[in-house]
Motif scaffolding. Structure first.
Motif, PDB file in Angstrom:
ATOM      1  N   PRO A 127       5.733   3.169 -14.856  1.00 17.19           N
ATOM      2  CA  PRO A 127       5.555   3.665 -13.488  1.00 17.19           C
ATOM      3  C   PRO A 127       4.101   3.578 -13.039  1.00 17.19           C
ATOM      4  O   PRO A 127       3.186   3.385 -13.843  1.00 17.19           O
ATOM      5  CB  PRO A 127       6.015   5.110 -13.578  1.00 17.19           C
ATOM      6  CG  PRO A 127       5.728   5.491 -14.997  1.00 17.19           C
ATOM      7  CD  PRO A 127       5.949   4.254 -15.823  1.00 17.19           C
ATOM      8  N   SER A 128       3.922   3.755 -11.734  1.00 15.09           N
ATOM      9  CA  SER A 128       2.589   3.716 -11.135  1.00 15.09           C
ATOM     10  C   SER A 128       2.467   4.862 -10.146  1.00 15.09           C
ATOM     11  O   SER A 128       3.348   5.075  -9.302  1.00 15.09           O
ATOM     12  CB  SER A 128       2.389   2.369 -10.425  1.00 15.09           C
ATOM     13  OG  SER A 128       1.136   2.304  -9.791  1.00 15.09           O
ATOM     14  N   ASP A 129       1.392   5.610 -10.228  1.00 18.55           N
ATOM     15  CA  ASP A 129       1.150   6.700  -9.281  1.00 18.55           C
ATOM     16  C   ASP A 129       0.594   6.133  -7.982  1.00 18.55           C
ATOM     17  O   ASP A 129      -0.347   5.345  -7.984  1.00 18.55           O
ATOM     18  CB  ASP A 129       0.152   7.701  -9.857  1.00 18.55           C
ATOM     19  CG  ASP A 129       0.722   8.510 -11.005  1.00 18.55           C
ATOM     20  OD1 ASP A 129       1.944   8.768 -10.990  1.00 18.55           O
ATOM     21  OD2 ASP A 129      -0.045   8.859 -11.922  1.00 18.55           O
ATOM     22  N   THR A 130       1.196   6.518  -6.858  1.00 15.46           N
ATOM     23  CA  THR A 130       0.712   6.119  -5.541  1.00 15.46           C
ATOM     24  C   THR A 130       0.577   7.361  -4.675  1.00 15.46           C
ATOM     25  O   THR A 130       1.064   8.440  -5.032  1.00 15.46           O
ATOM     26  CB  THR A 130       1.679   5.129  -4.853  1.00 15.46           C
ATOM     27  OG1 THR A 130       2.843   5.849  -4.363  1.00 15.46           O
ATOM     28  CG2 THR A 130       2.143   4.032  -5.799  1.00 15.46           C
ATOM     29  N   SER A 131      -0.044   7.205  -3.534  1.00 15.67           N
ATOM     30  CA  SER A 131      -0.195   8.346  -2.626  1.00 15.67           C
ATOM     31  C   SER A 131       1.144   8.808  -2.073  1.00 15.67           C
ATOM     32  O   SER A 131       1.269   9.930  -1.580  1.00 15.67           O
ATOM     33  CB  SER A 131      -1.136   7.972  -1.481  1.00 15.67           C
ATOM     34  OG  SER A 131      -0.582   6.919  -0.710  1.00 15.67           O
ATOM     35  N   ALA A 132       2.163   7.932  -2.152  1.00 12.85           N
ATOM     36  CA  ALA A 132       3.487   8.281  -1.638  1.00 12.85           C
ATOM     37  C   ALA A 132       4.396   8.861  -2.713  1.00 12.85           C
ATOM     38  O   ALA A 132       5.488   9.350  -2.408  1.00 12.85           O
ATOM     39  CB  ALA A 132       4.146   7.048  -1.012  1.00 12.85           C
ATOM     40  N   GLY A 184       4.297  -0.245   2.800  1.00 14.06           N
ATOM     41  CA  GLY A 184       4.340  -1.593   2.252  1.00 14.06           C
ATOM     42  C   GLY A 184       3.021  -1.974   1.613  1.00 14.06           C
ATOM     43  O   GLY A 184       2.978  -2.508   0.497  1.00 14.06           O
ATOM     44  N   THR A 185       1.925  -1.681   2.295  1.00 14.17           N
ATOM     45  CA  THR A 185       0.597  -1.966   1.754  1.00 14.17           C
ATOM     46  C   THR A 185       0.372  -1.233   0.441  1.00 14.17           C
ATOM     47  O   THR A 185      -0.109  -1.791  -0.543  1.00 14.17           O
ATOM     48  CB  THR A 185      -0.487  -1.561   2.771  1.00 14.17           C
ATOM     49  OG1 THR A 185      -0.375  -2.405   3.919  1.00 14.17           O
ATOM     50  CG2 THR A 185      -1.872  -1.704   2.182  1.00 14.17           C
ATOM     51  N   GLU A 186       0.729   0.041   0.418  1.00 15.82           N
ATOM     52  CA  GLU A 186       0.538   0.859  -0.778  1.00 15.82           C
ATOM     53  C   GLU A 186       1.327   0.296  -1.961  1.00 15.82           C
ATOM     54  O   GLU A 186       0.808   0.207  -3.087  1.00 15.82           O
ATOM     55  CB  GLU A 186       0.988   2.291  -0.493  1.00 15.82           C
ATOM     56  CG  GLU A 186       0.807   3.256  -1.640  1.00 15.82           C
ATOM     57  CD  GLU A 186      -0.614   3.769  -1.780  1.00 15.82           C
ATOM     58  OE1 GLU A 186      -0.877   4.482  -2.754  1.00 15.82           O
ATOM     59  OE2 GLU A 186      -1.455   3.442  -0.921  1.00 15.82           O
ATOM     60  N   LEU A 187       2.565  -0.093  -1.712  1.00 10.93           N
ATOM     61  CA  LEU A 187       3.398  -0.577  -2.798  1.00 10.93           C
ATOM     62  C   LEU A 187       3.003  -1.980  -3.239  1.00 10.93           C
ATOM     63  O   LEU A 187       3.080  -2.305  -4.435  1.00 10.93           O
ATOM     64  CB  LEU A 187       4.875  -0.531  -2.393  1.00 10.93           C
ATOM     65  CG  LEU A 187       5.422   0.867  -2.082  1.00 10.93           C
ATOM     66  CD1 LEU A 187       6.918   0.809  -1.845  1.00 10.93           C
ATOM     67  CD2 LEU A 187       5.085   1.857  -3.191  1.00 10.93           C
ATOM     68  N   ILE A 188       2.609  -2.832  -2.300  1.00  8.69           N
ATOM     69  CA  ILE A 188       2.123  -4.160  -2.678  1.00  8.69           C
ATOM     70  C   ILE A 188       0.909  -4.026  -3.592  1.00  8.69           C
ATOM     71  O   ILE A 188       0.789  -4.721  -4.608  1.00  8.69           O
ATOM     72  CB  ILE A 188       1.772  -4.994  -1.430  1.00  8.69           C
ATOM     73  CG1 ILE A 188       3.041  -5.375  -0.664  1.00  8.69           C
ATOM     74  CG2 ILE A 188       1.010  -6.266  -1.824  1.00  8.69           C
ATOM     75  CD1 ILE A 188       2.773  -5.985   0.695  1.00  8.69           C
ATOM     76  N   ARG A 189       0.015  -3.123  -3.237  1.00  8.87           N
ATOM     77  CA  ARG A 189      -1.156  -2.895  -4.083  1.00  8.87           C
ATOM     78  C   ARG A 189      -0.745  -2.421  -5.473  1.00  8.87           C
ATOM     79  O   ARG A 189      -1.267  -2.890  -6.494  1.00  8.87           O
ATOM     80  CB  ARG A 189      -2.084  -1.875  -3.427  1.00  8.87           C
ATOM     81  CG  ARG A 189      -3.390  -1.657  -4.190  1.00  8.87           C
ATOM     82  CD  ARG A 189      -4.248  -0.581  -3.543  1.00  8.87           C
ATOM     83  NE  ARG A 189      -4.627  -0.937  -2.180  1.00  8.87           N
ATOM     84  CZ  ARG A 189      -4.215  -0.312  -1.089  1.00  8.87           C
ATOM     85  NH1 ARG A 189      -3.368   0.716  -1.195  1.00  8.87           N
ATOM     86  NH2 ARG A 189      -4.612  -0.688   0.103  1.00  8.87           N
ATOM     87  N   ALA A 190       0.211  -1.499  -5.527  1.00  6.78           N
ATOM     88  CA  ALA A 190       0.662  -0.963  -6.816  1.00  6.78           C
ATOM     89  C   ALA A 190       1.315  -2.052  -7.669  1.00  6.78           C
ATOM     90  O   ALA A 190       1.033  -2.157  -8.876  1.00  6.78           O
ATOM     91  CB  ALA A 190       1.645   0.188  -6.589  1.00  6.78           C
ATOM     92  N   LEU A 219      -1.154  -7.650 -12.705  1.00  2.72           N
ATOM     93  CA  LEU A 219      -2.417  -8.023 -13.346  1.00  2.72           C
ATOM     94  C   LEU A 219      -2.639  -7.268 -14.654  1.00  2.72           C
ATOM     95  O   LEU A 219      -3.218  -7.806 -15.595  1.00  2.72           O
ATOM     96  CB  LEU A 219      -3.579  -7.787 -12.380  1.00  2.72           C
ATOM     97  CG  LEU A 219      -3.578  -8.698 -11.141  1.00  2.72           C
ATOM     98  CD1 LEU A 219      -4.681  -8.280 -10.172  1.00  2.72           C
ATOM     99  CD2 LEU A 219      -3.738 -10.164 -11.531  1.00  2.72           C
ATOM    100  N   ALA A 220      -2.156  -6.030 -14.717  1.00  2.00           N
ATOM    101  CA  ALA A 220      -2.282  -5.267 -15.962  1.00  2.00           C
ATOM    102  C   ALA A 220      -1.285  -5.755 -17.010  1.00  2.00           C
ATOM    103  O   ALA A 220      -1.601  -5.801 -18.199  1.00  2.00           O
ATOM    104  CB  ALA A 220      -2.069  -3.782 -15.686  1.00  2.00           C
TER     105      ALA A 220
END
Length: 246
Positions: free
Chosen positions: A67-72, A178-184, A190-191
């Protein structure tokens, strides 16, 4: 936000859509046996085991990216399962806002065929459901751009990785998610793929919200590409120099 690109098809199923590199198109090239053999080990000599090994290695085990932590909320990219996910993804595909770019409207069998082609393919494209705090809300295709027909139309590098996506629920669109999730997802790619130095996307030049979302996620336009069914903006997010392996 819904984006995906369409390239020529060599299969006789339904037509694909004009946006971010089509998953159907990732399936019409077949890896040479000698290439697949590179991924085999003595413990995987049989054809079935060798194929599974190649499928796992081509995108470095997406299921294990975590998983990835996002602001949402907590976002998780989960490889799709036909029985579990087809009804929901098919409903999303029949949303007019999604259908305008994916062109996979129709009965659930249309979506099932689209997913099955990837799930039983050589592993260069992996369909996934994106969940936010455990709730399925988006569909993603992570694919090897260097093994995709996209490479016929623009320069690609070894291990370049492409992304297609759609936000399934209209209530999640138009809020910057969409921007937030694309970044995540790009960070996860890359990781999780050390050999990958670039993540690519090809939104239709007319799809300004999609282009804006990729820009906000750190992608940069490198030019326009004339694809068979659309003119696309080739967008790239490169691994920063300090992230490169020595």
């Amino acid at each position: 936000m819904v984006e995906r690109a369409a390239l020529p098809k060599e299969r006789t199923v339904h037509s694909t859509n004009p946006t971010d590199a089509s998953a159907d198109d990732t399936l019409d090239l077949h890896l040479p046996e000698e290439f697949v053999a590179l991924f085999r080990t003595p413990a995987h000599d049989c054809a079935q085991a060798g194929t599974a090994r190649a499928r796992e290695d081509l995108l470095d085990g997406i299921a294990d990216w975590g998983p990835s932590d996002t602001s949402a909320g907590v976002f998780h990219l989960v490889p799709a399962d036909l029985e579990r996910d087809v009804p929901l993804i098919a409903r999303w595909m029949n949303d007019p806002a999604v259908a305008a770019y994916w062109e996979l409207t129709g009965p659930q069998s249309v979506t099932a065929d689209h997913l099955r082609a990837q799930l039983t393919g050589d592993g260069r494209s992996v369909p996934c459901v994106g969940t936010l705090d455990g709730v399925p809300m988006s569909y993603w295709e992570i694919y090897r751009a260097d093994l995709d027909p996209l490479a016929r139309y623009c320069p690609v590098r070894p291990h370049d990785t492409g992304v297609h996506l759609l936000i399934g629920d209209g209530t999640h669109r138009g809020r910057g998610l969409g921007t937030e999730l694309i970044r995540a997802v790009t960070d996860l790619v890359l990781a999780g793929r050390p050999a990958c130095t670039r993540v690519l996307a090809e939104p239709d030049v007319r799809n300004r919200p999609s282009v804006a979302a990729f820009l906000g996620a750190g992608f940069r336009p490198t030019g326009e590409v004339e694809l068979p069914t659309k003119r696309a903006v080739l967008m790239v997010r490169a691994r920063e120099a300090r992230e490169q392996s020595p």
